[in-house]
Design a protein around this motif. Structure first.
Motif, PDB file in Angstrom:
ATOM      1  N   LEU A 183       1.844  10.926  10.744  1.00 45.49           N
ATOM      2  CA  LEU A 183       1.231   9.640  11.083  1.00 45.49           C
ATOM      3  C   LEU A 183      -0.275   9.675  10.873  1.00 45.49           C
ATOM      4  CD1 LEU A 183       3.332   8.727  14.234  1.00 45.49           C
ATOM      5  CD2 LEU A 183       3.637   8.009  11.863  1.00 45.49           C
ATOM      6  N   GLN A 186      -0.705   9.146   7.150  1.00 41.84           N
ATOM      7  CA  GLN A 186      -0.569   7.743   6.761  1.00 41.84           C
ATOM      8  C   GLN A 186      -1.826   6.954   7.122  1.00 41.84           C
ATOM      9  OE1 GLN A 186       1.823   4.968   9.058  1.00 41.84           O
ATOM     10  NE2 GLN A 186       3.006   4.451   7.219  1.00 41.84           N
ATOM     11  N   LEU A 190      -4.565   5.216   4.329  1.00 37.89           N
ATOM     12  CA  LEU A 190      -4.881   3.789   4.321  1.00 37.89           C
ATOM     13  C   LEU A 190      -6.354   3.539   4.634  1.00 37.89           C
ATOM     14  CD1 LEU A 190      -1.665   2.408   6.066  1.00 37.89           C
ATOM     15  CD2 LEU A 190      -2.242   2.420   3.633  1.00 37.89           C
ATOM     16  N   ALA A 208       2.133   5.511   1.425  1.00 36.54           N
ATOM     17  CA  ALA A 208       2.251   4.991   2.792  1.00 36.54           C
ATOM     18  C   ALA A 208       3.711   4.825   3.187  1.00 36.54           C
ATOM     19  CB  ALA A 208       1.516   3.657   2.903  1.00 36.54           C
ATOM     20  N   LEU A 211       5.366   8.383   3.631  1.00 38.48           N
ATOM     21  CA  LEU A 211       5.001   9.037   4.891  1.00 38.48           C
ATOM     22  C   LEU A 211       5.698   8.374   6.073  1.00 38.48           C
ATOM     23  CD1 LEU A 211       1.191   9.637   4.249  1.00 38.48           C
ATOM     24  CD2 LEU A 211       2.960  11.385   4.470  1.00 38.48           C
ATOM     25  N   ALA A 212       5.859   7.059   6.009  1.00 28.98           N
ATOM     26  CA  ALA A 212       6.612   6.377   7.065  1.00 28.98           C
ATOM     27  C   ALA A 212       8.061   6.848   7.087  1.00 28.98           C
ATOM     28  CB  ALA A 212       6.544   4.864   6.857  1.00 28.98           C
ATOM     29  N   TYR A 225       6.850   2.675  11.838  1.00 33.38           N
ATOM     30  CA  TYR A 225       5.679   2.853  10.976  1.00 33.38           C
ATOM     31  C   TYR A 225       5.932   2.388   9.538  1.00 33.38           C
ATOM     32  CZ  TYR A 225       4.010   5.323  15.001  1.00 33.38           C
ATOM     33  OH  TYR A 225       3.633   5.627  16.284  1.00 33.38           O
ATOM     34  N   THR A 228       3.361  -0.230   8.999  1.00 33.63           N
ATOM     35  CA  THR A 228       1.921   0.036   8.967  1.00 33.63           C
ATOM     36  C   THR A 228       1.261  -0.545   7.724  1.00 33.63           C
ATOM     37  OG1 THR A 228       2.234   2.095  10.205  1.00 33.63           O
ATOM     38  CG2 THR A 228       0.156   1.827   9.057  1.00 33.63           C
ATOM     39  N   TYR A 229       1.793  -0.218   6.561  1.00 30.39           N
ATOM     40  CA  TYR A 229       1.171  -0.694   5.320  1.00 30.39           C
ATOM     41  C   TYR A 229       1.169  -2.211   5.220  1.00 30.39           C
ATOM     42  CZ  TYR A 229       0.159  -1.231   0.339  1.00 30.39           C
ATOM     43  OH  TYR A 229      -0.389  -1.597  -0.868  1.00 30.39           O
ATOM     44  N   SER A 252       6.233  -0.397  -1.163  1.00 32.56           N
ATOM     45  CA  SER A 252       6.127   0.472   0.005  1.00 32.56           C
ATOM     46  C   SER A 252       7.434   0.485   0.792  1.00 32.56           C
ATOM     47  CB  SER A 252       4.984  -0.001   0.902  1.00 32.56           C
ATOM     48  OG  SER A 252       4.845   0.840   2.029  1.00 32.56           O
ATOM     49  N   PHE A 256      10.039   3.665   1.522  1.00 31.32           N
ATOM     50  CA  PHE A 256      10.542   3.980   2.860  1.00 31.32           C
ATOM     51  C   PHE A 256      12.064   3.923   2.904  1.00 31.32           C
ATOM     52  CE2 PHE A 256      12.190   2.297   6.862  1.00 31.32           C
ATOM     53  CZ  PHE A 256      11.744   3.243   7.760  1.00 31.32           C
ATOM     54  N   PRO A 334      -1.865   1.696  12.969  1.00 34.12           N
ATOM     55  CA  PRO A 334      -0.861   2.686  13.399  1.00 34.12           C
ATOM     56  C   PRO A 334      -1.040   3.119  14.849  1.00 34.12           C
ATOM     57  CG  PRO A 334      -2.434   3.675  11.871  1.00 34.12           C
ATOM     58  CD  PRO A 334      -2.679   2.204  11.853  1.00 34.12           C
TER      59      PRO A 334
END
Length: 602
Positions: A183, A186, A190, A208, A211-212, A225, A228-229, A252, A256, A334
């Motif tokens: 986290l 990420q 960003l 991003a 990583l989520a 998460y 997040t992006y 993104s 994910f 985040p």
């Protein structure tokens, strides 16, 4: 001012060392050495605090250890040989690291430098993750004040080292440090992308989202998460970027969804359900308005003055540094999601706020960047007053943290090694005395015992047992007791609070009817303790031998757990062990295995 002009503005606010002249060799060496020294020092501070907790590992972590052993041995997702496939873990990425460690011969194999590798590897991985977090904090700081960037990982490391919650759970054997690292990665990606005007690139969108995905495969609540992006994009949205923002959100989301969807598909194909068994057993419900107040616990833990100070620093920093204000939002998104995740999760029975680890990391990074921005933008006199104020405000929190750390060190949550001894090796000894080749054991603590027990384990907590998980989810205590006494009919039963009342198993009259007591818990008393099914005991003499063995072994383990709660449990944890991790007083051996050495090789 546009994002494209960030580099020019940074030069105005933060002159580069040696502007207008060629940097000297000494300056270059110092510039290279400073971040390494800072990250190393911050990591060392965290490690020193971790040393206070010795070889302690939480018992829940040993469940993942058992699954790592089974995967490495080619048995698949089973907690022990012969058990049905059940996803009793919820941290596949952490599990993978342990499996790789076992393949490499540095986990679940013996000792390294005299330390059991089942202790050393998880704690070493935790330290590496902490170093990674501090390295990421340096990367973020370098974007906004390069000449002072080295200071940030040192301060972040000191802050995290001071928070018992972060240190305890990062070095507990659980996945917390890896989760926090992902986290932090990420957030920093960003943060830098916003400042460098790269947020709308495909690469940033994919990183991003990826990583989520890793976060979601490390902790169940990591699914949040994925947002997040898109949320960071929303904070930067302009009318002329709507179309490209939508495309990047899709990219993104795909980064994910592909790995997470693949894992969920494997889970359904293997286990026939979409959730891991711990998620089923813990019965995560839709959050209520009352749940939204749970972050207030963390405010009390940190201290209200400390939280107000952090909020004030962030507000002042944002007002004084408008050129990286938008980047700061990329950190706060985040962090806000971490607070929401903490609020919606079912409360954890373990102490020291186990689910708050990402909050400490992201909060420490945001607060440190804000503090450096504020302090560097004021005069020396004001800086001195501010520094004094910081110390005075944070001192009460530091005192409270020291007390919390010492309290946990003296009385930690249930240890994997206590369980390995008490419910693994001791019950193996019971079965040996009775000459039982096959036997079963009903217990509430399955971590350490799954590494040492040769008995079929029935997990009344439901983390690795499908029937119990469903009954726990429904809160059907009668069904749980009926299952135990009419279906499972375990050879041995261990009951203790809060499980005996929570399931009604300990107070059911069928316990007295069908089982002989072997040993009553020293602290909780009858009916809490060890029981054996009457049909498994052929003679009064063997029952007496069981009780004599329990009086020496079980009672000793309980006493030892109070005297040395931070110890390990011998160089190896092998199925079928009966010798305890240390000899009895006077060097006596277990009566069940007079010809065998104990687990420490004595």
């Amino acid at each position: 001012m546009t994002l494209a002009s960030v580099g020019d503005v940074r030069t105005v606010h933060e002159p580069q060392p040696g502007d207008g002249a060629t940097p000297r060799a000494g300056q270059v060496r110092r510039a290279r050495f400073a971040p390494i020294a800072s990250v190393s020092a911050g990591t060392a501070l965290i490690g020193v605090h971790a040393l206070l907790f010795g070889n302690w590992l939480i018992d829940d972590a040993a469940i993942t250890f058992a699954y790592a052993r089974s995967f490495a041995e080619g048995l698949g997702p089973v907690v022990q040989p012969g058990a049905p496939p059940v996803e009793g873990y919820s941290n596949p990425t952490w599990l993978l690291l342990l499996v790789l460690g076992r393949f490499a011969g540095i986990f679940d194999s013996g000792t390294i430098f005299g330390i059991p590798d089942y202790v050393l590897l998880p704690k070493a991985l935790a330290l590496v993750c902490c170093a990674g977090i501090l390295t990421l904090s340096y990367v973020a700081a370098r974007k906004v004040f390069p000449s002072r960037a080295w200071l940030v990982p040192l301060v972040v490391g000191a802050v995290l080292a001071a928070i018992p919650s972060f240190v305890i759970w990062s070095f507990s054997g659980l996945e917390n440090p890896l989760y926090a690292l992902l986290l932090a990665g990420q957030a920093v990606v960003l943060f830098g992308a916003v400042l460098d005007n790269r947020l709308l690139t495909t690469r940033v969108a994919l990183v991003a989202g990826g990583l989520a995905a890793l976060a979601a495969l490390t902790r169940p609540e990591g699914l949040i998460y994925a947002g997040t992006y898109p949320l960071v994009l929303l904070t930067q949205l302009r009318r002329d970027t709507v179309a490209v923002s939508v495309r990047r959100c899709v990219e993104s989301t795909a980064a994910f969804a592909v790995p997470v969807g693949a894992y969920f598909g494997w889970r359904y194909a293997t286990f026939g359900q979409w959730l891991s068994m711990p998620s089923v057993a813990k019965a995560q419900d839709i959050p209520t308005l009352q749940d939204m107040t749970r972050p207030g616990e963390l405010v009390s833990y940190l201290g209200a003055l400390a939280v107000l100070l952090v909020m004030a620093l962030i507000a002042v920093a944002v007002s004084r540094a408008p050129w990286w204000r938008q980047g700061f939002a990329a950190l706060l998104v985040p962090l806000s999601l971490a607070v929401i995740a903490y609020a919606v999760l079912e409360p954890d029975w373990m102490g020291q706020y186990r689910f708050a680890t990402p909050i400490w990391v992201l909060g420490a990074l945001a607060a440190t960047l804000a503090a450096v921005e504020v302090l560097r933008s004021v005069s020396v006199r004001v800086r001195a007053w501010l520094a004094a104020g910081l110390v005075a405000t944070l001192l009460p929190s530091g005192v409270a943290f020291a007390e919390a750390s010492e309290e946990f060190r003296k009385d930690p949550n249930i240890s994997a090694c206590y369980v390995a001894d008490r419910f693994g090796r001791v019950f193996n000894g019971y079965a040996d005395i009775l000459g039982l080749d096959k036997a079963s054991l009903l217990i509430p603590d399955l971590g350490g015992s799954s590494l040492t027990s040769r008995l079929e384990l029935i997990d009344m907590a439901g983390l690795t047992h499908a029937e119990f998980a469903e009954m726990a989810r429904e809160g059907d205590r009668r069904a749980q007791a009926d299952y135990v006494y009419t279906v499972a009919k375990p050879t041995f039963v261990h009951v203790r609070e809060p499980w005996s009342s929570g399931t009604s198993i300990g107070w059911d009259p069928r316990l007295q009817r069908d089982y002989h007591p072997i040993h009553f818990d020293v602290y909780q008393g009858e009916p809490h303790g060890d029981w054996v099914r009457k049909s498994a005991v052929p003679s009064p003499e063997l029952l007496a031998e069981l009780r004599a063995y329990a009086k020496r072994s079980a009672a000793w383990v309980e006493e030892r757990a109070g005297d040395s709660p931070l110890r390990d449990c011998g160089p190896t944890l092998n199925r079928g062990q009966t010798g305890l991790s240390e000899p009895f007083p006077g060097g006596q051996k277990s009566p069940a295995v007079p010809a065998q050495p104990d687990a420490a090789g004595r």
